[in-house]
Scaffold this active site. Structure first.
Site, PDB file in Angstrom:
ATOM      1  N   ARG A  68      -8.412   0.175   5.667  1.00 23.11           N
ATOM      2  CA  ARG A  68      -7.558   1.131   4.955  1.00 23.11           C
ATOM      3  C   ARG A  68      -6.286   0.449   4.476  1.00 23.11           C
ATOM      4  NH1 ARG A  68      -5.567   5.193   8.627  1.00 23.11           N
ATOM      5  NH2 ARG A  68      -4.186   5.312   6.848  1.00 23.11           N
ATOM      6  N   ARG A 127      -4.268  10.920   5.313  1.00 23.47           N
ATOM      7  CA  ARG A 127      -3.174  11.863   5.381  1.00 23.47           C
ATOM      8  C   ARG A 127      -2.191  11.710   4.223  1.00 23.47           C
ATOM      9  NH1 ARG A 127       1.370  12.946   6.870  1.00 23.47           N
ATOM     10  NH2 ARG A 127       1.824  14.927   7.894  1.00 23.47           N
ATOM     11  N   ASP A 152       5.093   0.831  11.964  1.00 23.61           N
ATOM     12  CA  ASP A 152       3.828   0.240  11.518  1.00 23.61           C
ATOM     13  C   ASP A 152       3.619  -1.197  12.018  1.00 23.61           C
ATOM     14  OD1 ASP A 152       3.124   2.561  10.261  1.00 23.61           O
ATOM     15  OD2 ASP A 152       3.534   1.876   8.231  1.00 23.61           O
ATOM     16  N   ARG A 183       1.053  15.291  13.154  1.00 22.31           N
ATOM     17  CA  ARG A 183       1.854  14.900  11.981  1.00 22.31           C
ATOM     18  C   ARG A 183       2.083  16.103  11.066  1.00 22.31           C
ATOM     19  NH1 ARG A 183      -0.211   9.098   9.940  1.00 22.31           N
ATOM     20  NH2 ARG A 183       1.723   9.165   8.781  1.00 22.31           N
ATOM     21  N   PRO A 184       3.155  16.834  11.312  1.00 18.88           N
ATOM     22  CA  PRO A 184       3.405  18.046  10.533  1.00 18.88           C
ATOM     23  C   PRO A 184       3.817  17.745   9.094  1.00 18.88           C
ATOM     24  CG  PRO A 184       5.252  17.587  11.987  1.00 18.88           C
ATOM     25  CD  PRO A 184       4.224  16.546  12.269  1.00 18.88           C
ATOM     26  N   ILE A 185       3.792  18.795   8.241  1.00 17.60           N
ATOM     27  CA  ILE A 185       4.253  18.627   6.852  1.00 17.60           C
ATOM     28  C   ILE A 185       5.354  19.648   6.530  1.00 17.60           C
ATOM     29  CG2 ILE A 185       2.159  17.547   5.912  1.00 17.60           C
ATOM     30  CD1 ILE A 185       1.432  20.393   4.832  1.00 17.60           C
ATOM     31  N   ASP A 186       6.000  20.142   7.595  1.00 18.52           N
ATOM     32  CA  ASP A 186       7.021  21.173   7.377  1.00 18.52           C
ATOM     33  C   ASP A 186       8.142  20.712   6.451  1.00 18.52           C
ATOM     34  OD1 ASP A 186       7.402  19.442   9.640  1.00 18.52           O
ATOM     35  OD2 ASP A 186       9.203  20.558  10.137  1.00 18.52           O
ATOM     36  N   LEU A 187       8.548  19.444   6.539  1.00 20.53           N
ATOM     37  CA  LEU A 187       9.666  18.987   5.706  1.00 20.53           C
ATOM     38  C   LEU A 187       9.277  18.957   4.227  1.00 20.53           C
ATOM     39  CD1 LEU A 187      10.952  16.084   7.990  1.00 20.53           C
ATOM     40  CD2 LEU A 187      12.030  18.316   7.649  1.00 20.53           C
ATOM     41  N   CYS A 211      -3.808  13.333  13.637  1.00 22.02           N
ATOM     42  CA  CYS A 211      -4.533  12.076  13.479  1.00 22.02           C
ATOM     43  C   CYS A 211      -4.282  11.239  14.721  1.00 22.02           C
ATOM     44  CB  CYS A 211      -4.086  11.330  12.237  1.00 22.02           C
ATOM     45  SG  CYS A 211      -2.430  10.716  12.392  1.00 22.02           S
ATOM     46  N   LYS A 221       0.844  -1.212   0.000  1.00 18.83           N
ATOM     47  CA  LYS A 221       0.000   0.000   0.000  1.00 18.83           C
ATOM     48  C   LYS A 221       0.872   1.253   0.000  1.00 18.83           C
ATOM     49  CE  LYS A 221      -1.667   1.689   4.059  1.00 18.83           C
ATOM     50  NZ  LYS A 221      -1.401   3.120   4.257  1.00 18.83           N
ATOM     51  N   ASN A 222       1.877   1.270   0.870  1.00 21.22           N
ATOM     52  CA  ASN A 222       2.669   2.496   1.007  1.00 21.22           C
ATOM     53  C   ASN A 222       3.588   2.744  -0.182  1.00 21.22           C
ATOM     54  OD1 ASN A 222       1.395   3.027   3.360  1.00 21.22           O
ATOM     55  ND2 ASN A 222       3.128   2.639   4.704  1.00 21.22           N
TER      56      ASN A 222
HETATM   57  C1  UD1 Z   1       4.791   6.946   6.212  1.00 25.15           C
HETATM   58  C2  UD1 Z   1       3.856   5.767   6.106  1.00 25.15           C
HETATM   59  C3  UD1 Z   1       3.335   5.362   7.486  1.00 25.15           C
HETATM   60  C4  UD1 Z   1       4.501   5.129   8.447  1.00 25.15           C
HETATM   61  C5  UD1 Z   1       5.453   6.314   8.444  1.00 25.15           C
HETATM   62  C6  UD1 Z   1       6.727   6.054   9.239  1.00 25.15           C
HETATM   63  C7  UD1 Z   1       2.892   6.034   3.911  1.00 25.15           C
HETATM   64  C8  UD1 Z   1       1.673   6.298   3.123  1.00 25.15           C
HETATM   65  N1  UD1 Z   1       2.753   6.100   5.237  1.00 25.15           N
HETATM   66  O1  UD1 Z   1       4.032   8.038   6.711  1.00 25.15           O
HETATM   67  O2  UD1 Z   1       2.559   4.160   7.356  1.00 25.15           O
HETATM   68  O3  UD1 Z   1       4.004   4.935   9.750  1.00 25.15           O
HETATM   69  O4  UD1 Z   1       5.868   6.631   7.096  1.00 25.15           O
HETATM   70  O5  UD1 Z   1       7.376   4.932   8.753  1.00 25.15           O
HETATM   71  O6  UD1 Z   1       3.931   5.726   3.383  1.00 25.15           O
HETATM   72  N2  UD1 Z   1       7.655  14.561  10.330  1.00 25.15           N
HETATM   73  C9  UD1 Z   1       7.990  15.878  10.573  1.00 25.15           C
HETATM   74  N3  UD1 Z   1       7.789  16.785   9.568  1.00 25.15           N
HETATM   75  C10 UD1 Z   1       7.287  16.439   8.344  1.00 25.15           C
HETATM   76  C11 UD1 Z   1       6.967  15.075   8.104  1.00 25.15           C
HETATM   77  C12 UD1 Z   1       7.167  14.167   9.134  1.00 25.15           C
HETATM   78  O7  UD1 Z   1       8.455  16.224  11.659  1.00 25.15           O
HETATM   79  O8  UD1 Z   1       7.138  17.305   7.471  1.00 25.15           O
HETATM   80  C13 UD1 Z   1       7.839  13.558  11.405  1.00 25.15           C
HETATM   81  C14 UD1 Z   1       6.555  12.797  11.761  1.00 25.15           C
HETATM   82  O9  UD1 Z   1       5.765  13.519  12.680  1.00 25.15           O
HETATM   83  C15 UD1 Z   1       7.119  11.505  12.335  1.00 25.15           C
HETATM   84  C16 UD1 Z   1       8.365  11.279  11.489  1.00 25.15           C
HETATM   85  O10 UD1 Z   1       8.687  12.547  10.923  1.00 25.15           O
HETATM   86  O11 UD1 Z   1       7.488  11.700  13.678  1.00 25.15           O
HETATM   87  C17 UD1 Z   1       8.199  10.265  10.372  1.00 25.15           C
HETATM   88  O12 UD1 Z   1       7.019  10.523   9.651  1.00 25.15           O
HETATM   89  P1  UD1 Z   1       6.925  10.257   8.085  1.00 25.15           P
HETATM   90  O13 UD1 Z   1       8.020   9.346   7.655  1.00 25.15           O
HETATM   91  O14 UD1 Z   1       6.809  11.568   7.388  1.00 25.15           O
HETATM   92  O15 UD1 Z   1       5.536   9.523   7.960  1.00 25.15           O
HETATM   93  P2  UD1 Z   1       4.646   9.512   6.655  1.00 25.15           P
HETATM   94  O16 UD1 Z   1       5.528   9.643   5.481  1.00 25.15           O
HETATM   95  O17 UD1 Z   1       3.510  10.452   6.813  1.00 25.15           O
END
Ligand code: UD1
Length: 431
Positions: free
Chosen positions: A410, A95, A318, A124-128, A119, A22-23
């Site tokens: 899901r 998300r 996961d 779960r930020p998207i700053d990166l 969630c 899925k991922n």
């Molecule tokens: C993906 C997976 C999810 C898995 C996660 C971690 C998909 C669709 N989902 O989610 O199943 O649990 O990887 O292996 O592939 N973070 C920041 N800033 C950002 C983005 C992330 O600080 O902009 C932090 C998150 O809060 C978290 C960590 O980075 O603590 C890892 O998250 P991330 O790898 O981004 O998870 P996803 O890609 O959303």
């Protein structure tokens, strides 16, 4: 709303086949936004998350169709490039919808994406994601209604660091790597996610004509190209589904052959399961390419272990909930720490209702092994936590009712059908 009624006390036996990942599928489908030619993706599981992303792509002018002759093949073709809004209703439900952001801004020069918000597994930020795209020349601002509006001319490659407080980010890497394929010049991503799903995405993008190297390492190099074409691709097996079946086999003291399992993606999982006392053995056949069949069994007592989740190649967050469910029955005390999502412990309270002895301390849970769990009504809170509750139900005395199973749909294709084929007794009931 559906619930699963799980009768405890059966040892799982037989064969099960792992679906496509899925991922890996989600960012690959999103990458199809970057070409006007048709792409064909094989091994696509029938999951709610994939249906949702297909719906979102539909709203962005992309036709996503199941192949008439193969229900696990999707044909994806852009028909209208004028749209660029990812609505709150869809992003809120999943998300991972954020993975359309990079491809949209790279190909169409603009994207309007609703902010995903928090969630059940924490903030779960998207700053990166935004930091990476801005470094390549995209401008963004928050608009009314909580949407992020991004605009860009042709993006420009550069060297950028994509590490965050919890290490690398999978989907931020996917977004930036995808967008960089159409940028001018060279992009280098430092602290890139190394997950197999990122490698699968890079392999797909390279088939589309991208020039990516270093995928699977923390330093990915992307030489931008002017255009991408359609591609045909088979998804890697879902390592989280495979790990869930391994834990189910181990917990129930059964013996299960898991087909289409790619063990080299699961080193941390198998190493930890072996420490618990579960045997994982590769046998010949049972998969294409590097995937194959493995036999999983356990005869002895389960041993307590300490485990910490980390970005790949560490133990995956996961599978944290499922492993924790297993350790509830181990001999001794275990400590499970989540360094990726430190708040991802919603299942702790529910497992406690089944007789587990758990104590949460910051980003860790101390598990005091008990002799048995008892069936109880429990509530699923997120995708993997729901799987953990179903597994706990398989070994509990009596009946467990897992409510809100829409979470499980899901990410697992009819999990009860696959488990029932191994001898489990699980019924889906619509309330
Ligand atoms: C993906 C997976 C999810 C898995 C996660 C971690 C998909 C669709 N989902 O989610 O199943 O649990 O990887 O292996 O592939 N973070 C920041 N800033 C950002 C983005 C992330 O600080 O902009 C932090 C998150 O809060 C978290 C960590 O980075 O603590 C890892 O998250 P991330 O790898 O981004 O998870 P996803 O890609 O959303």
């Amino acid at each position: 709303m559906d619930k699963l009624i799980v009768e405890g006390g059966t040892k799982l036996r037989g064969e099960v086949t792992v679906s496509g990942s899925k991922n890996a599928c989600l960012p690959i489908l999103a990458a199809c936004l970057m070409t006007n030619e048709e792409s064909v993706i094989h091994g696509v599981p029938r999951l709610v998350d994939i249906i949702r992303l297909s719906r979102l792509l539909g709203e962005l002018g992309v036709k996503v169709q199941r192949d008439e002759n193969d229900p696990f093949t999707l044909r994806v073709q852009v028909e209208d490039e004028s749209k660029h809004l990812a609505r709150y209703d869809l992003v809120r439900q999943m998300r991972a919808s954020i993975c359309v952001m990079g491809p949209l801004v790279a190909k169409r020069g603009k994207a309007l994406i609703s902010q995903p918000g928090g969630c059940a597994i924490g903030d779960r930020p998207i700053d990166l994601h935004l930091q990476g795209l801005r470094a390549m020349g995209a401008q963004y601002r928050l608009t009314r209604g909580g949407n992020i509006s991004l605009r860009a001319g042709r993006l420009k490659g550069r060297e950028l660091f994509l590490g965050g407080p919890f290490g690398s980010s999978v989907l931020a890497t996917a977004n930036v790597m995808s967008a960089a394929c159409l940028a001018k010049e060279v992009t280098v991503i430092e602290s890139a996610a190394c997950e197999p799903e990122i490698v699968d995405l890079a392999d797909f993008l390279n088939k589309m004509g991208a020039r990516i190297s270093g995928q699977g390492s923390p330093r990915i190099r992307i030489e931008g190209v002017r255009r991408l074409g359609g591609a045909e691709h088979t998804l890697i097996p879902d390592r989280i589904e495979a790990g869930t079946f391994m834990i189910a086999a181990g917990m129930t003291r059964g013996e299960v052959t898991i087909k289409n399992c790619q063990l080299d993606h699961m080193m941390a999982v198998t190493a930890n399961l072996r420490l618990v006392g579960v045997t994982v053995e590769k046998i010949s056949g049972g998969g294409h390419g590097k995937a194959g069949a493995v036999v999983v069994k356990t005869g002895r007592k389960l041993r307590a272990i300490d485990v910490t989740t980390q970005p790949y190649p560490g133990f995956p967050t996961d599978l944290q909930a499922q492993l924790l469910a297993m350790l509830c029955l181990a001999d001794g005390n275990s400590v499970v720490t989540d360094k990726v999502f430190p708040d991802r412990f919603m299942h702790v309270g529910e497992l406690g209702r089944m007789g587990a002895q758990l104590r949460k301390q910051g980003p860790a849970v101390v598990v005091c092994g008990v002799k048995k769990l008892v069936g109880a009504p429990v509530m699923a809170s997120d995708l993997r936590a729901s799987a953990a509750l179903v597994l706990a139900g398989l070994v509990a005395e009596g009946t467990t009712e897992v409510r809100r199973v829409y979470h499980i749909d899901r990410g697992y294709q009819r999990i009860e059908e696959k488990l029932n084929a191994l001898g489990a007794r699980i019924q889906r009931v619509t309330e």
